[in-house]
Write a protein that holds these residues in place. Structure first.
Motif, PDB file in Angstrom:
ATOM      1  N   GLY A 172       0.827  -1.214   0.000  1.00  0.00           N
ATOM      2  CA  GLY A 172       0.000   0.000   0.000  1.00  0.00           C
ATOM      3  C   GLY A 172       0.852   1.250   0.000  1.00  0.00           C
ATOM      4  O   GLY A 172       0.557   2.216  -0.710  1.00  0.00           O
ATOM      5  N   ALA A 173       1.918   1.235   0.783  1.00  0.00           N
ATOM      6  CA  ALA A 173       2.802   2.406   0.854  1.00  0.00           C
ATOM      7  C   ALA A 173       3.416   2.677  -0.518  1.00  0.00           C
ATOM      8  O   ALA A 173       3.521   3.827  -0.951  1.00  0.00           O
ATOM      9  CB  ALA A 173       3.896   2.173   1.895  1.00  0.00           C
ATOM     10  N   GLY A 225       0.542   3.950  -2.925  1.00  0.00           N
ATOM     11  CA  GLY A 225       0.137   5.333  -2.627  1.00  0.00           C
ATOM     12  C   GLY A 225       1.226   6.337  -2.968  1.00  0.00           C
ATOM     13  O   GLY A 225       0.949   7.396  -3.537  1.00  0.00           O
ATOM     14  N   ALA A 226       2.472   6.003  -2.651  1.00  0.00           N
ATOM     15  CA  ALA A 226       3.572   6.942  -2.934  1.00  0.00           C
ATOM     16  C   ALA A 226       3.720   7.120  -4.446  1.00  0.00           C
ATOM     17  O   ALA A 226       3.978   8.234  -4.923  1.00  0.00           O
ATOM     18  CB  ALA A 226       4.873   6.432  -2.310  1.00  0.00           C
ATOM     19  N   PRO A 263      -4.275   1.506   3.240  1.00  0.00           N
ATOM     20  CA  PRO A 263      -2.856   1.219   3.006  1.00  0.00           C
ATOM     21  C   PRO A 263      -2.220   2.191   2.008  1.00  0.00           C
ATOM     22  O   PRO A 263      -1.046   2.560   2.151  1.00  0.00           O
ATOM     23  CB  PRO A 263      -2.865  -0.212   2.442  1.00  0.00           C
ATOM     24  CG  PRO A 263      -4.144  -0.809   2.928  1.00  0.00           C
ATOM     25  CD  PRO A 263      -5.119   0.334   2.922  1.00  0.00           C
ATOM     26  N   MET A 264      -3.008   2.626   1.033  1.00  0.00           N
ATOM     27  CA  MET A 264      -2.494   3.606   0.077  1.00  0.00           C
ATOM     28  C   MET A 264      -2.256   4.955   0.746  1.00  0.00           C
ATOM     29  O   MET A 264      -1.345   5.684   0.373  1.00  0.00           O
ATOM     30  CB  MET A 264      -3.480   3.797  -1.075  1.00  0.00           C
ATOM     31  CG  MET A 264      -3.337   2.794  -2.172  1.00  0.00           C
ATOM     32  SD  MET A 264      -4.196   3.401  -3.629  1.00  0.00           S
ATOM     33  CE  MET A 264      -5.742   2.657  -3.402  1.00  0.00           C
ATOM     34  N   VAL A 286      -1.054   5.585   3.565  1.00  0.00           N
ATOM     35  CA  VAL A 286       0.289   5.601   4.166  1.00  0.00           C
ATOM     36  C   VAL A 286       1.307   6.010   3.103  1.00  0.00           C
ATOM     37  O   VAL A 286       2.190   6.850   3.346  1.00  0.00           O
ATOM     38  CB  VAL A 286       0.670   4.204   4.710  1.00  0.00           C
ATOM     39  CG1 VAL A 286       2.062   4.228   5.294  1.00  0.00           C
ATOM     40  CG2 VAL A 286      -0.351   3.739   5.742  1.00  0.00           C
ATOM     41  N   GLY A 287       1.185   5.416   1.916  1.00  0.00           N
ATOM     42  CA  GLY A 287       2.126   5.703   0.836  1.00  0.00           C
ATOM     43  C   GLY A 287       1.995   7.132   0.331  1.00  0.00           C
ATOM     44  O   GLY A 287       3.003   7.799   0.071  1.00  0.00           O
ATOM     45  N   VAL A 288       0.757   7.593   0.221  1.00  0.00           N
ATOM     46  CA  VAL A 288       0.553   8.978  -0.206  1.00  0.00           C
ATOM     47  C   VAL A 288       1.199   9.903   0.830  1.00  0.00           C
ATOM     48  O   VAL A 288       1.928  10.836   0.488  1.00  0.00           O
ATOM     49  CB  VAL A 288      -0.955   9.290  -0.352  1.00  0.00           C
ATOM     50  CG1 VAL A 288      -1.176  10.772  -0.574  1.00  0.00           C
ATOM     51  CG2 VAL A 288      -1.557   8.475  -1.505  1.00  0.00           C
ATOM     52  N   LEU A 308       3.610   9.218   2.877  1.00  0.00           N
ATOM     53  CA  LEU A 308       5.067   9.072   2.779  1.00  0.00           C
ATOM     54  C   LEU A 308       5.596   9.908   1.613  1.00  0.00           C
ATOM     55  O   LEU A 308       6.593  10.636   1.749  1.00  0.00           O
ATOM     56  CB  LEU A 308       5.375   7.590   2.568  1.00  0.00           C
ATOM     57  CG  LEU A 308       6.714   7.019   2.990  1.00  0.00           C
ATOM     58  CD1 LEU A 308       7.030   7.345   4.433  1.00  0.00           C
ATOM     59  CD2 LEU A 308       6.692   5.492   2.795  1.00  0.00           C
TER      60      LEU A 308
END
Lengths: 329, 321
Positions: A66-67, A70-71, B121-122, B124-126, B128
């Motif tokens: 997910g990290a 999303g990043a 979960p996404m 968290v990435g956004v 980050l």
């Protein structure tokens, strides 16, 4: 003379050079920092890039996927490491339902340039939960690219290309290949995704192999050469997109094909390869049935001897290739 | 909390737009013009508008399957939204996503999600990514009481606090995970108390009180924007309609639904603004008429838009598109 490094060092070098070139690239995964990764792939990278870009996580495979998803959605180029391919089962929701579909389901309003690296395969005595080969699950998902390199040279070029690719890429490494050595240029270079490589040219029959089976097939071909059987070995390198052209051309040339992979035969990538060949103009050139040699229909067992016999070995490939060489329609 | 006339008008217009949009979508569905399913948020408008209004224009949101309100609160183009519900080529997702997948990354809406617990979960990435880019942007990530029971929630909160990501989590507790009553395992206060377990501030508010939601979210936004890591706001609210179009309402009583309708977030905000003499009945009628006209235009646009050409079916799976 091109310098020789290991497959593992090629993974590290590709990540390191790409991180030096592009500040958007970072590595995230379990124990990738001080520990150096479970297989030491990222050893030393923490000192070089610091904890902001070599991001250690607790045990959170779904969280890691997910990290990265999303990043990437906000313009970063993450590399996620899942310690064993077995654990991609835990990360799959984000990879399969989210990352793979973002662009399509949002009508092109999203881009998700991430790489999920993971080591697959048996042969380390790690048994049922640390030995599986799930590549075909991901091949089945439109939106993902699936890369499976087999030499240090291919690792570096394909990994750099995967990081720069604007799509989510599943990059499957093989544990048994980590220590294998080969010539790798120090400068950066890329290998296009979707381009197969003929690892050995031959006339009598084609072996299409993936992962560690490329090396085993090369060893088998060397031995069969002494019997006068001349084998061509095609390594697809990328399973999705697949370079059907190179595979079909080879089968047309030799008229016989053996498909070898480590993953369980039923539902494995070999079925797809066989169908691609059978549906193509190569069908008319076939002088024998398309044969598959693949993992047995069992989980990978612990016992050394049982584990050895669960997946194709050099002698099995020799036997099957010899059988095919003698087969006539 | 005091608001100006102009701001009050904006909040009320957005809440009406959400309500009327969803009522229209439902009508079009009943008329057979929209297929599939949809998850209506009628009754939850204050939670969407109150929380998103605490953000700046450059901030981002991640939404849920019940996300029409979030999109509208973030300023989505109603025409493109309705065209997407109709599956049209000029809808937000070119007819590929439908009601459950509306996104507009360029304007900060990173998308709704068909998987309960799929967005966190996404987030968290956004978070980050935003932290690494260091441009002062933050993310507001919605989820519901249903997602709070998933493993994804635990992993996401753990990582969020570990990396101190600039994310405001807004949990909309609408009391049911499909048919499963959240009060069988927790409460809005209980959900807010999860925050303390992970080491971030958490607060539960009356999610049908727009100004209470706004105030709590502003507090969370300030905490996050100042670099203190994530925060959680839980909005206690209720969906009037079923989970989706397949819902037969077997798990709750009409009395319960009626009792929550008495707490209609739009009526409450309206009455409060009249009491405060911020808005007149005449102002309110004009705003409602505006929302009706906006949605009617969106409907007309959607109905007159072309379907995607079947020849384009396989486009856009991979970059570039």
């Amino acid at each position: 003379m091109v310098r020789e490094i290991t497959y593992l060092e090629a993974v590290r070098e590709a990540m390191t050079q790409e991180m030096e070139r592009d500040p958007k690239v970072f590595l995230i995964g379990e124990d990738v920092g001080l520990y150096g990764g479970a297989f030491q792939v990222s050893y030393g990278m923490l000192e070089k890039f610091g904890p902001e870009r070599i991001v250690d996580t607790p045990i959170t495979e779904l969280g890691i996927a997910g990290a990265a998803t999303g990043a990437a959605l906000v313009g970063m180029r993450p590399i996620a490491e899942i310690m064993f391919m077995d654990f991609t089962t835990l990360a799959s929701e984000q990879l399969v339902n989210q990352a793979a579909k973002l662009r399509f389901m949002f009508g092109g309003r999203a881009t998700d340039p991430m790489v999920l690296r993971t080591p697959a395969g048996s042969g380390t005595g790690a048994a049922e939960h640390h030995s599986q080969s799930f590549e075909n699950w991901f091949v089945h998902v439109p939106g993902l690219k699936v890369v499976m390199p087999t030499t240090p040279y291919d690792v570096k070029g394909l990994l750099i290309e995967s990081i720069r690719d604007d799509n989510p890429v599943v990059f499957i490494e093989h544990k048994l290949l980590y220590k294998s050595k080969g010539p790798v240029p120090e400068e950066m270079y890329t290998i296009p995704l979707g381009k197969a490589d003929v690892k050995r040219a031959g006339r009598d029959l084609t072996i299409v192999a993936t992962g560690v089976m490329v090396q085993r097939s090369l060893a088998a071909a060397d031995q069969l050469a002494q019997e006068g059987i001349d084998i061509e070995i095609v390594d697809p390198r990328t399973l999705r997109p697949l370079d059907t052209e190179t595979i079909i051309a080879s089968v047309k040339k030799t008229g016989k094909v053996l498909i070898v992979h480590e993953a369980v035969k039923t539902g494995g990538f070999g079925g797809e390869l066989a169908a691609v060949i059978a549906e193509s103009e190569a069908f008319g050139y076939l002088e024998a049935p398309i044969l598959r040699l693949a993992g047995k229909e069992v989980p990978i067992p612990y016992n050394r001897n049982l584990e050895y016999h669960a997946v194709p070995q050099v002698e099995n490939i020799i036997e099957k290739a010899r059988e095919l060489a003698q087969l006539k329609v | 909390m005091e608001v100006t006339k102009e701001i009050a008008e904006q909040y009320l217009l957005q809440m009406y737009q959400i309500r009327v949009f969803e009522e229209q979508a439902e009508k079009s569905y009943m008329a057979g013009k929209i297929h599939g399913t949809m998850h209506l948020s009628i009754g939850q408008e204050a939670s969407a508008v109150g929380s998103v209004s605490a953000l700046g224009p450059k901030d981002l949101i991640l939404s849920t399957h019940r996300g029409h309100g979030h999109c509208i609160a973030k300023g989505a183009d109603l025409k493109l939204m309705m065209a997407e519900f109709y599956g049209k080529a000029n809808g937000y997702c070119r007819g590929r996503g439908g009601s459950m997948h509306i996104a507009d990354v360029a304007s900060g809406n990173l998308g709704a999600n068909g998987v309960v617990g799929g967005g966190i979960p996404m987030a968290v990435g956004v978070g980050l990514g935003l932290k690494m880019q260091n441009e002062g942007k933050i993310l507001l990530s919605f989820f519901g009481d249903g997602a709070a029971s998933t493993g994804a929630f635990h992993e996401s909160m753990t990582l969020s606090v570990l990396y101190q990501v600039p994310v405001v989590y807004v949990c909309e507790n609408n009391q049911y995970a499909m048919s499963f009553p959240s009060n069988k395992w927790t409460t809005s206060e209980g959900l807010a108390s999860f925050a303390a377990c992970y080491g971030m501030p958490g607060k539960s508010v009356d999610g049908n009180d727009l100004l209470a939601v706004l105030e709590a979210t502003e507090e969370a936004v300030e905490h996050v924007r100042n670099g203190n890591g994530p925060a959680l706001v839980v909005c206690d609210t209720y969906r009037w309609r079923g989970h989706s179009k397949s819902d037969r309402n077997r798990y709750r009583s009409q009395e319960e639904i009626d009792a929550w309708k008495e707490k209609d977030p739009i009526e409450r905000f309206k009455n409060h603004m009249i009491e405060k003499k911020t808005l007149t009945i005449d102002d309110i009628e004009k705003i409602k008429a505006q929302a009706d006209a906006d949605i009617e235009n969106a409907r007309l646009f959607a109905e007159s838009s072309p379907d995607p050409d079947v020849s384009t079916l396989e486009e856009g799976v991979y970059a570039p598109w």
